[in-house]
Write a protein that holds these residues in place. Structure first.
Motif, PDB file in Angstrom:
ATOM      1  N   GLN A  48       0.826  -1.202   0.000  1.00  0.00           N
ATOM      2  CA  GLN A  48       0.000   0.000   0.000  1.00  0.00           C
ATOM      3  C   GLN A  48       0.866   1.261   0.000  1.00  0.00           C
ATOM      4  O   GLN A  48       0.655   2.187  -0.797  1.00  0.00           O
ATOM      5  CB  GLN A  48      -0.921  -0.001   1.222  1.00  0.00           C
ATOM      6  N   LEU A  49       1.863   1.287   0.862  1.00  0.00           N
ATOM      7  CA  LEU A  49       2.725   2.461   0.964  1.00  0.00           C
ATOM      8  C   LEU A  49       3.576   2.636  -0.292  1.00  0.00           C
ATOM      9  O   LEU A  49       3.793   3.755  -0.756  1.00  0.00           O
ATOM     10  CB  LEU A  49       3.608   2.333   2.198  1.00  0.00           C
ATOM     11  N   ALA A  50       4.049   1.510  -0.859  1.00  0.00           N
ATOM     12  CA  ALA A  50       4.852   1.592  -2.079  1.00  0.00           C
ATOM     13  C   ALA A  50       4.024   2.123  -3.247  1.00  0.00           C
ATOM     14  O   ALA A  50       4.534   2.888  -4.089  1.00  0.00           O
ATOM     15  CB  ALA A  50       5.422   0.215  -2.413  1.00  0.00           C
ATOM     16  N   ALA A  51       2.757   1.721  -3.323  1.00  0.00           N
ATOM     17  CA  ALA A  51       1.894   2.198  -4.404  1.00  0.00           C
ATOM     18  C   ALA A  51       1.782   3.718  -4.388  1.00  0.00           C
ATOM     19  O   ALA A  51       1.806   4.371  -5.438  1.00  0.00           O
ATOM     20  CB  ALA A  51       0.508   1.564  -4.283  1.00  0.00           C
ATOM     21  N   HIS A 100       6.462  -2.478  -4.640  1.00  0.00           N
ATOM     22  CA  HIS A 100       5.659  -1.888  -5.706  1.00  0.00           C
ATOM     23  C   HIS A 100       5.407  -2.895  -6.822  1.00  0.00           C
ATOM     24  O   HIS A 100       4.313  -2.944  -7.396  1.00  0.00           O
ATOM     25  CB  HIS A 100       6.341  -0.641  -6.255  1.00  0.00           C
ATOM     26  N   ARG A 101       6.415  -3.717  -7.136  1.00  0.00           N
ATOM     27  CA  ARG A 101       6.207  -4.758  -8.144  1.00  0.00           C
ATOM     28  C   ARG A 101       5.138  -5.752  -7.684  1.00  0.00           C
ATOM     29  O   ARG A 101       4.314  -6.216  -8.481  1.00  0.00           O
ATOM     30  CB  ARG A 101       7.527  -5.481  -8.442  1.00  0.00           C
ATOM     31  N   ALA A 102       5.163  -6.079  -6.400  1.00  0.00           N
ATOM     32  CA  ALA A 102       4.138  -6.975  -5.863  1.00  0.00           C
ATOM     33  C   ALA A 102       2.760  -6.339  -5.970  1.00  0.00           C
ATOM     34  O   ALA A 102       1.773  -6.999  -6.337  1.00  0.00           O
ATOM     35  CB  ALA A 102       4.452  -7.322  -4.406  1.00  0.00           C
ATOM     36  N   PHE A 103       2.688  -5.036  -5.683  1.00  0.00           N
ATOM     37  CA  PHE A 103       1.405  -4.328  -5.808  1.00  0.00           C
ATOM     38  C   PHE A 103       0.924  -4.350  -7.249  1.00  0.00           C
ATOM     39  O   PHE A 103      -0.273  -4.553  -7.517  1.00  0.00           O
ATOM     40  CB  PHE A 103       1.538  -2.884  -5.326  1.00  0.00           C
ATOM     41  N   ARG A 104       1.832  -4.169  -8.192  1.00  0.00           N
ATOM     42  CA  ARG A 104       1.430  -4.151  -9.604  1.00  0.00           C
ATOM     43  C   ARG A 104       0.862  -5.501 -10.031  1.00  0.00           C
ATOM     44  O   ARG A 104      -0.035  -5.566 -10.866  1.00  0.00           O
ATOM     45  CB  ARG A 104       2.612  -3.751 -10.480  1.00  0.00           C
TER      46      ARG A 104
END
Length: 277
Positions: free
Chosen positions: A191-194, A239-243
């Protein structure tokens, strides 16, 4: 969950209306709800329901004989009521926290007061000057190319660097009545990385601005009698995991409107003749 300016609830969860036009953007929390498995939710719901039945066993036994259908409906919604009540309290805590950060007036709410005192204590212990150290509260981040948006709870300077150098933090508030103040979930980093790696932030006048260079990300857990700032790795890997979860969410939302008709066998006159045994 708060109610940011451009957020709207849909049948498929929260989306953001882009003030510059263009497609709506799926919310970060929507992605984490749809694209990340919540393994703890089922055990939590079972535990809550079982405790309710045991704590109210005499009433449950009586109603089981006379009012079974309504009893089952009431039992089935025990965990939903608890979830909705917790979400409502979380929203009110976030609203109070925003007002406190911006030194704005707020309405009285005794249920929120213990959490607000812990927030004030956090600021006091870290020597936060609200006028100088708070950069933004409830600021919406957007990534149009990837198609998502989300709102960050707080950006502020904290003296956490070497020789107590100030570092810019992106912080997300989390509230709970029972979980320890030190506990977090891995998806909090996503969430924070996004937000950290979004393309732009939306200013109050609906214009775009560059995302500030955020150095640290973390969860500030607020409890009635305690609090804890837990640093989270809101980095490129997160962020890659979020994507990945974002693509899963987009596919699921698009597939929800699709129809999948069953494949019918050929008509009798088109079937190949069976060979005699």
């Amino acid at each position: 969950m708060t109610n940011p300016k451009h957020a709207q609830d849909t049948d498929q969860g929260r989306y953001y209306r882009d003030p510059a036009g263009g497609p709506d953007l799926v919310s970060v929390t929507n992605v984490l709800s749809a694209g990340v498995a919540k393994f703890a939710l089922v055990p939590w719901a079972v535990k809550l329901t079982a405790e309710h039945c045991v704590d109210n066993r005499l009433d449950v036994a009586r109603r089981a004989l006379k009012d079974r259908e309504q009893l089952l409906k009431d039992i089935k919604k025990v965990h939903r009521d608890a979830r909705d009540n917790a979400a409502d309290l979380g929203t009110r805590v976030h609203t109070r926290a925003e007002a406190m950060a911006l030194q704005a007036p707020f309405a009285a709410d005794p249920e929120v007061d213990p959490y607000a005192r812990q927030l004030a204590l956090f600021w006091d212990r870290w020597g936060v000057d609200l006028k100088e150290d708070v950069v933004a509260a409830e600021l919406t981040f957007a990534h149009r190319r990837l198609g998502y948006a989300g709102t960050g709870d707080l950006m502020l300077w904290l003296r956490t660097g070497p020789q107590r150098r100030k570092e810019l933090w992106l912080i997300d508030y989390k509230t709970s009545a029972k979980r320890p103040a030190s506990s977090v979930y891995p998806e909090n980093a996503m969430q924070l990385a996004a937000l950290r790696y979004a393309e732009v932030v939306w200013l109050p006048d609906d214009t775009d601005a560059e995302v500030p260079k955020i150095e640290r990300t973390g969860v500030l857990n607020l409890r009635q009698r305690s609090h804890a700032l837990v640093p989270m790795p809101g980095d490129r890997r997160a962020h890659r995991a979020f994507r990945g979860a974002l693509e899963t969410t987009k596919w699921l939302h698009a597939a929800a409107s699709e129809t999948y008709p069953a494949l019918l066998p050929p008509a009798a006159d088109q079937r190949p003749a069976r060979k005699a045994a």
